[in-house]
Design a protein around this motif. Sequence first.
Motif, mmCIF file in Angstrom:
data_model
loop_
_atom_site.group_PDB
_atom_site.id
_atom_site.type_symbol
_atom_site.label_atom_id
_atom_site.label_comp_id
_atom_site.label_asym_id
_atom_site.label_seq_id
_atom_site.Cartn_x
_atom_site.Cartn_y
_atom_site.Cartn_z
ATOM 1 N N ASP A 92 -1.372 -1.191 2.263
ATOM 2 C CA ASP A 92 -1.273 -1.019 3.736
ATOM 3 C C ASP A 92 -0.308 -0.112 3.680
ATOM 4 O O ASP A 92 -0.127 1.142 4.102
ATOM 5 C CB ASP A 92 -1.734 -2.323 4.317
ATOM 6 C CG ASP A 92 -2.637 -3.173 3.697
ATOM 7 O OD1 ASP A 92 -3.538 -2.639 3.937
ATOM 8 O OD2 ASP A 92 -2.653 -4.849 4.234
ATOM 9 N N THR A 93 1.120 -0.663 3.437
ATOM 10 C CA THR A 93 2.421 0.395 3.641
ATOM 11 C C THR A 93 2.963 0.651 2.475
ATOM 12 O O THR A 93 3.677 -0.841 1.318
ATOM 13 C CB THR A 93 3.036 -0.457 4.906
ATOM 14 O OG1 THR A 93 2.327 -0.616 5.851
ATOM 15 C CG2 THR A 93 4.106 0.819 5.519
ATOM 16 N N LEU A 94 3.254 2.186 2.163
ATOM 17 C CA LEU A 94 4.176 1.533 0.999
ATOM 18 C C LEU A 94 5.296 3.241 1.910
ATOM 19 O O LEU A 94 5.291 3.924 1.887
ATOM 20 C CB LEU A 94 3.252 2.576 -0.046
ATOM 21 C CG LEU A 94 4.262 3.251 -1.240
ATOM 22 C CD1 LEU A 94 4.938 1.642 -1.736
ATOM 23 C CD2 LEU A 94 3.504 3.547 -2.418
ATOM 24 N N LYS A 95 6.887 2.220 1.821
ATOM 25 C CA LYS A 95 7.770 2.965 1.690
ATOM 26 C C LYS A 95 9.249 3.437 0.439
ATOM 27 O O LYS A 95 9.167 2.503 -0.268
ATOM 28 C CB LYS A 95 8.644 2.331 2.676
ATOM 29 C CG LYS A 95 7.841 1.658 4.322
ATOM 30 C CD LYS A 95 8.758 0.879 4.772
ATOM 31 C CE LYS A 95 7.910 0.784 6.517
ATOM 32 N NZ LYS A 95 8.807 0.166 7.751
ATOM 33 N N THR A 96 9.339 4.444 0.582
ATOM 34 C CA THR A 96 10.102 5.543 -0.476
ATOM 35 C C THR A 96 11.714 5.746 0.972
ATOM 36 O O THR A 96 11.165 6.050 1.598
ATOM 37 C CB THR A 96 9.810 5.817 -1.169
ATOM 38 O OG1 THR A 96 9.492 6.981 -0.802
ATOM 39 C CG2 THR A 96 8.593 5.924 -2.322
ATOM 40 N N PRO A 97 12.566 6.009 0.048
ATOM 41 C CA PRO A 97 13.522 6.521 1.246
ATOM 42 C C PRO A 97 13.465 7.617 1.951
ATOM 43 O O PRO A 97 13.953 8.451 2.568
ATOM 44 C CB PRO A 97 14.967 6.887 -0.554
ATOM 45 C CG PRO A 97 14.597 5.371 -1.001
ATOM 46 C CD PRO A 97 13.153 5.610 -1.305
ATOM 47 N N SER A 98 12.583 9.139 1.075
ATOM 48 C CA SER A 98 11.882 9.779 1.868
ATOM 49 C C SER A 98 10.701 9.900 2.407
ATOM 50 O O SER A 98 10.292 11.024 2.894
ATOM 51 C CB SER A 98 12.454 11.169 0.247
ATOM 52 O OG SER A 98 11.088 10.960 -0.461
ATOM 53 N N ILE A 99 9.189 9.164 1.919
ATOM 54 C CA ILE A 99 8.588 9.503 2.419
ATOM 55 C C ILE A 99 7.906 7.601 2.504
ATOM 56 O O ILE A 99 8.179 6.555 2.279
ATOM 57 C CB ILE A 99 7.069 9.519 1.328
ATOM 58 C CG1 ILE A 99 6.362 10.048 1.630
ATOM 59 C CG2 ILE A 99 7.316 8.811 -0.035
ATOM 60 C CD1 ILE A 99 5.588 10.918 1.510
ATOM 61 N N GLN A 100 7.052 7.701 3.335
ATOM 62 C CA GLN A 100 6.555 6.479 3.995
ATOM 63 C C GLN A 100 4.427 6.622 3.551
ATOM 64 O O GLN A 100 4.209 7.762 4.198
ATOM 65 C CB GLN A 100 6.457 6.086 5.068
ATOM 66 C CG GLN A 100 6.126 5.162 5.864
ATOM 67 C CD GLN A 100 6.508 4.210 7.071
ATOM 68 O OE1 GLN A 100 7.110 4.922 7.780
ATOM 69 N NE2 GLN A 100 5.972 3.446 8.164
ATOM 70 N N PHE A 101 3.949 6.216 3.550
ATOM 71 C CA PHE A 101 2.036 6.449 3.550
ATOM 72 C C PHE A 101 1.964 4.841 3.922
ATOM 73 O O PHE A 101 2.445 3.795 3.724
ATOM 74 C CB PHE A 101 1.572 5.921 2.013
ATOM 75 C CG PHE A 101 2.203 7.095 1.558
ATOM 76 C CD1 PHE A 101 1.400 8.271 0.751
ATOM 77 C CD2 PHE A 101 3.399 6.892 -0.224
ATOM 78 C CE1 PHE A 101 2.243 9.466 0.301
ATOM 79 C CE2 PHE A 101 3.875 7.632 -0.867
ATOM 80 C CZ PHE A 101 2.793 9.137 -0.575
ATOM 81 N N SER A 102 0.518 5.482 4.633
ATOM 82 C CA SER A 102 -0.009 3.776 5.486
ATOM 83 C C SER A 102 -1.582 3.374 4.458
ATOM 84 O O SER A 102 -2.304 5.067 4.260
ATOM 85 C CB SER A 102 -0.416 4.310 6.936
ATOM 86 O OG SER A 102 1.256 3.891 7.368
#
Length: 283
Positions: free
Chosen positions: A9-19
């Motif tokens: 549902d949500t994936l966050k990294t220091p430089s990018i975010q996915f939904s």
Amino acid sequence: MQNVRIKADTLKTPSIQFSNLEISIGRIIEEEWEEKMGPTPFPAITDLRSWDHKLLQRYKPVYLPYCDVCCLCTMGKCDLTAGKRGACGLDIWAQQSRIVLIACCIGAATHVAHARHLVEYLIERFGRDAPIDVGSKVGVEIEAPVTRLVCGIRPKKLGDLEEVLSYLEKEIVQLLAATHTGQEGDNIDFESKVFHAGMIDQVGMEVADIAQISALGYPKADPEAPLVELGMGTIDSSKPMVLVIGHNVPPAAHIIDYLQDHGLMGKVEVAGICCTAHDLTRY
């Protein structure tokens, strides 16, 4: 590993975010081979063409036409005698090669269709994870030599054979398409495709046999497997008989199971025509 799917549902990294991220991978190759992969796993029609041409230059095809007209399209009949060409441009030599390719496609399609039916039936009955085993206990280390050579994979489970069958079916469609009016005009290229059809046919036959050996309890490389007499003279005509014709291993196996379960073995004759006759003796 096949059909891997990852959802988040949500994936966050220091430089990018996915939904609503979804990743689907058709197949992950996990093979470990002692030797390097060859240059043409799952070869397409043209991948081995140059080698085919070398063979056909050395061993030239000889044509003995049994028919000198072409009736395969609505622009004909076309007379191909005395150097004439048909409306599509084919001469008698290319036409003969085309007829051979069509015949080879018919044979390959029959064997591959049988293999597809058999593998799907066995997967439904035993599952995709049922192991491929054609004699590991007696030292058979290469379970599918033709499939390994052509496709570059090592089938370990029944489900692994589905990918091989999909490849074979695709190639048969491509080969048959080449026989359509105006698609191919060179007899040597037709002959190259004949080689390809023969290779596809051989893989299909192997797939069917290793599947039934593995799942139906056929003898697995047993040098002491009993010999069975075959032929019409072996049938006891005084008994009722069930005759199975063609590539019909699953129903033939069910017939044997039924007779055994109901104490009828020896009271009813079961006979086969074509490959089923041989396959029944191994069950």
